[in-house]
Scaffold this motif. Sequence first.
Motif, PDB file in Angstrom:
ATOM      1  N   ILE A 247       0.834  -1.206   0.000  1.00  0.00           N
ATOM      2  CA  ILE A 247       0.000   0.000   0.000  1.00  0.00           C
ATOM      3  C   ILE A 247       0.866   1.251   0.000  1.00  0.00           C
ATOM      4  O   ILE A 247       0.613   2.195  -0.750  1.00  0.00           O
ATOM      5  CB  ILE A 247      -0.938   0.001   1.223  1.00  0.00           C
ATOM      6  CG1 ILE A 247      -1.871  -1.201   1.131  1.00  0.00           C
ATOM      7  CG2 ILE A 247      -1.743   1.284   1.281  1.00  0.00           C
ATOM      8  CD1 ILE A 247      -2.851  -1.281   2.270  1.00  0.00           C
ATOM      9  N   GLU A 250       2.348   1.632  -3.480  1.00  0.00           N
ATOM     10  CA  GLU A 250       1.334   1.930  -4.496  1.00  0.00           C
ATOM     11  C   GLU A 250       0.822   3.357  -4.373  1.00  0.00           C
ATOM     12  O   GLU A 250       0.640   4.051  -5.368  1.00  0.00           O
ATOM     13  CB  GLU A 250       0.165   0.955  -4.372  1.00  0.00           C
ATOM     14  CG  GLU A 250       0.416  -0.301  -5.165  1.00  0.00           C
ATOM     15  CD  GLU A 250      -0.750  -1.261  -5.113  1.00  0.00           C
ATOM     16  OE1 GLU A 250      -1.747  -0.953  -4.432  1.00  0.00           O
ATOM     17  OE2 GLU A 250      -0.634  -2.306  -5.766  1.00  0.00           O
ATOM     18  N   GLN A 251       0.582   3.774  -3.138  1.00  0.00           N
ATOM     19  CA  GLN A 251       0.076   5.137  -2.973  1.00  0.00           C
ATOM     20  C   GLN A 251       1.109   6.152  -3.411  1.00  0.00           C
ATOM     21  O   GLN A 251       0.786   7.136  -4.069  1.00  0.00           O
ATOM     22  CB  GLN A 251      -0.283   5.369  -1.513  1.00  0.00           C
ATOM     23  CG  GLN A 251      -1.527   4.593  -1.140  1.00  0.00           C
ATOM     24  CD  GLN A 251      -2.232   5.212   0.036  1.00  0.00           C
ATOM     25  OE1 GLN A 251      -1.618   5.950   0.794  1.00  0.00           O
ATOM     26  NE2 GLN A 251      -3.494   4.926   0.184  1.00  0.00           N
ATOM     27  N   LEU A 404      -4.261   1.423   7.625  1.00  0.00           N
ATOM     28  CA  LEU A 404      -4.039   2.008   6.314  1.00  0.00           C
ATOM     29  C   LEU A 404      -3.442   3.392   6.506  1.00  0.00           C
ATOM     30  O   LEU A 404      -3.874   4.129   7.385  1.00  0.00           O
ATOM     31  CB  LEU A 404      -5.373   2.130   5.578  1.00  0.00           C
ATOM     32  CG  LEU A 404      -5.959   0.801   5.183  1.00  0.00           C
ATOM     33  CD1 LEU A 404      -7.312   1.003   4.527  1.00  0.00           C
ATOM     34  CD2 LEU A 404      -5.039   0.082   4.217  1.00  0.00           C
ATOM     35  N   MET A 407      -4.945   8.679   3.376  1.00  0.00           N
ATOM     36  CA  MET A 407      -5.144   8.821   1.932  1.00  0.00           C
ATOM     37  C   MET A 407      -4.656  10.201   1.490  1.00  0.00           C
ATOM     38  O   MET A 407      -4.795  11.174   2.209  1.00  0.00           O
ATOM     39  CB  MET A 407      -6.634   8.733   1.603  1.00  0.00           C
ATOM     40  CG  MET A 407      -7.231   7.422   1.975  1.00  0.00           C
ATOM     41  SD  MET A 407      -6.597   6.156   0.911  1.00  0.00           S
ATOM     42  CE  MET A 407      -7.207   4.720   1.726  1.00  0.00           C
TER      43      MET A 407
END
Lengths: 674, 171
Positions: A247, A250-251, A404, A407
């Motif tokens: 993650i 990818e982010q 996570l 964002m």
Amino acid sequence: MQAEQFTDQNFPELLRELLSKYYLHSKEVERELQESELKFKSLLEQLTDAIYFTSVDGQFLEYNRATVELLGYTREEMQDLNVAQTYVQPEDRIRFHERIMSDKEVVDYEIKLRKKNGELIDCLVTASLRMDPDGKVQGYQGIIRDITFRKKAEALQRAKDLAEQANKFKAEFLANMSHEIRTPINAIIGMVHLLHQTPLSEKQIEYLHAIDNSADNLLQLINDILDFSKIEAGKLQLEEKSFNIRIVIEQLVSTMRFKATEKGVDLVLQIDENVPPSVAGDPLRLNQIMLNLISNAIKFTHTGAISVTVKLIDILDDRARMYFNVRDTGIGIPPDRLGNIFESFTQANLDTTRIYGGTGLGLAIVKKLIDMLNGAIMVKSKLGEGSEFIFEIDFTITRDNPDLPLMEITEASVPDIGKCRLLIADDHPINQVVTSELLRHAWPDIQIEIAATGKEVLEKLDSAQFDMILMDVQMPEMNGLDATRTIRALTDSRANIPIVAFTAYATTGEVEKCLQAGMDDYISKPVVPALLCRKIYDQLVRSGYDFDAHGQQSGLAHQTVDLHYLNIMTADDQVLKAKMLQIMLDETPGELELLEKHLEAANWDGLRAVAHKMKSSVEFMGLKDTLDTLKTIEISAKERTGLDLLAPKINTVILTCRSALNSLRNELDKLQTS
Amino acid sequence: MKDKQFRVFLVDDDTKHLIMLKNHLEKRSDYNLKVNIFSNGENCLEKMQEKPHVVILDYYLDGIKTDAANGLEILKKIRQQYPDTYVIMMSGQDDLKVAIATIDNGAYDYIIKGESAYVRAQMIIDHIIENINTNEWRKNVRLRENALVTGFILLGLLLISIALYDMGMFG
């Protein structure tokens, strides 16, 4: 001895006997004396301190081996040696003389002596007068200790302390400077942002862009320096928490892809499927390493592609060895520069700095971070063909589900908050203007009050009602943390007011302090307008702020259909575009009806599903506000929160979409006639 | 490589995405792809005996039919019945966590919807096909190797028996 009768006969015999006894005894005494002297002499000889006896005029009379070694003369030469010859400075001798004559002894007298070979040594002398029974001075006796080595060590220690202090000063200076520089950059970036909102000629926009770019670069530079000085000063703390490598990478890559596409370079990411889903380590630092490497790759590549590869090498017990690779088809690095590419302030060559800019700190930071993570990095490169950076780091595999990461927040517009009463606490006048103007621009109806100290915040809270406080941490009189604690300790409803901190140092420690003091969220300077608005909005929602009662506008007025996104996605394929428009025209009315129906029936799952599905249409239509509204509808339907606010939101969506559909029909007609 | 055709199934309750993705894949992929689209998982399952190489599944599929099974359920069924099929999950940014969880259920990869989703889908599919091709190539090589080894063993046995025969061991 038993006395015997003296007689004339036995007297000579007795005398002889007595004499021989005495003779034997004195022999024994003499031998004992000799033994004792020998014992002392050998003891003296073995001592490492030089012990000597001199005459009054300074002639060496007796001395041990240490003295001979200390001065470097042979024993024969020592016999003719005068103390005066060994002194480097004659005054030392005069002073020594005066002191010993007045005090009868000298303790730890520091002098410099010259050895036979001319070498100078530092010595400590402890000496006393030697006198005969009548009190007449016969000479001196003393001990000399060689302290040259100790002196040198002391000097070295002093130099080391000085150097360490200087380094610490340097690091602190850099950290402080960076902080001080950030504040004005904050003002520059904020003002440029405001200037962008005013009517400008094309030339002016171009100039503003240049200023904006420079300020961004400057900020990046400051951050680099700050990081670097932190690492140098050993102040950089590594975190150890569970995260998902996939993650994080990818982010990062998805945020970088925009930059690469802008340059016409492909950015390809490949992550092996056997990469462990959850590892313990420092995701922030991994992110920083990859960010530096990828942005370097983008910077130095003009055509071709950049590939980022992540693989698992092997697992030993619970340690997973990971392989990371960033390869580009850029300008490459000359072979003679490959060796020191990781040193600070170096770039491939001097021209590089001129053409591409940068500090040359990026790779140095990467190297240091990888060292701190006990990893290894290597580089392969061919001039004109590209470069490849490969590094390996060990991570501990964990079983728990990693959180996570946050964002990335895009520049999406935030819903209106109406006549929100906001209190800004900041002692910096320019920051006050920048922040309030930014917010007024985003929300024209917002009501802003300013406080310059923590005390003023409390006074203002007493005299008026507020919906939210933006609080700077560093303020005179009472800082933001204390002010927050005071507010949270109040007994009325004011204690629950949302407080968002402004922090200059975005370090974890600072953030923790804010949250511990009772603040709800934080934003680090320089403030990113979209992020600030988003945080304010989120906190208002969280605190149960009544949007309707504050005269929130429907948001209908300034929304127009923008098919830019659709055009990009269909790559100007007119047939495909027409097809898409037709689908939206066919499907959307039904979806709007469903929204109404589900709301009436309180069918929250149905509502969630429709809102979810509608997002793509609305995104293609370019209705950003409506997209946000749909997102909040989807979330509140899913979590069953704020259901009473749904009705007006759904109404807004329906009205906006109906008018948008008209525009779509026009667009489709145009397409079909052409 | 263009000669061999690879089959891809797309499942999404959003027709726009289906069309856009199909369009993108058929036009941009390095390989010859035939893409079928389904608006719900049930329809896709019915056609699974056609053995597509790859299935791209959206996570939420109940936008049209409220009782439609979600992507996770479909994924489980496909993995059970057709373990050789590669399944790629697709989801919005907000459902990222759910999508990642599908990896544990045998999804090959997942894609977050958005600007680069189509490019990513194409890249993953190209990658899968590359894998399939290499695996087939490996299988062929191994077959050939096996045949060769068996041949040698038989030849050896023959020689030994001839030798034994010559030595009169059998009579």
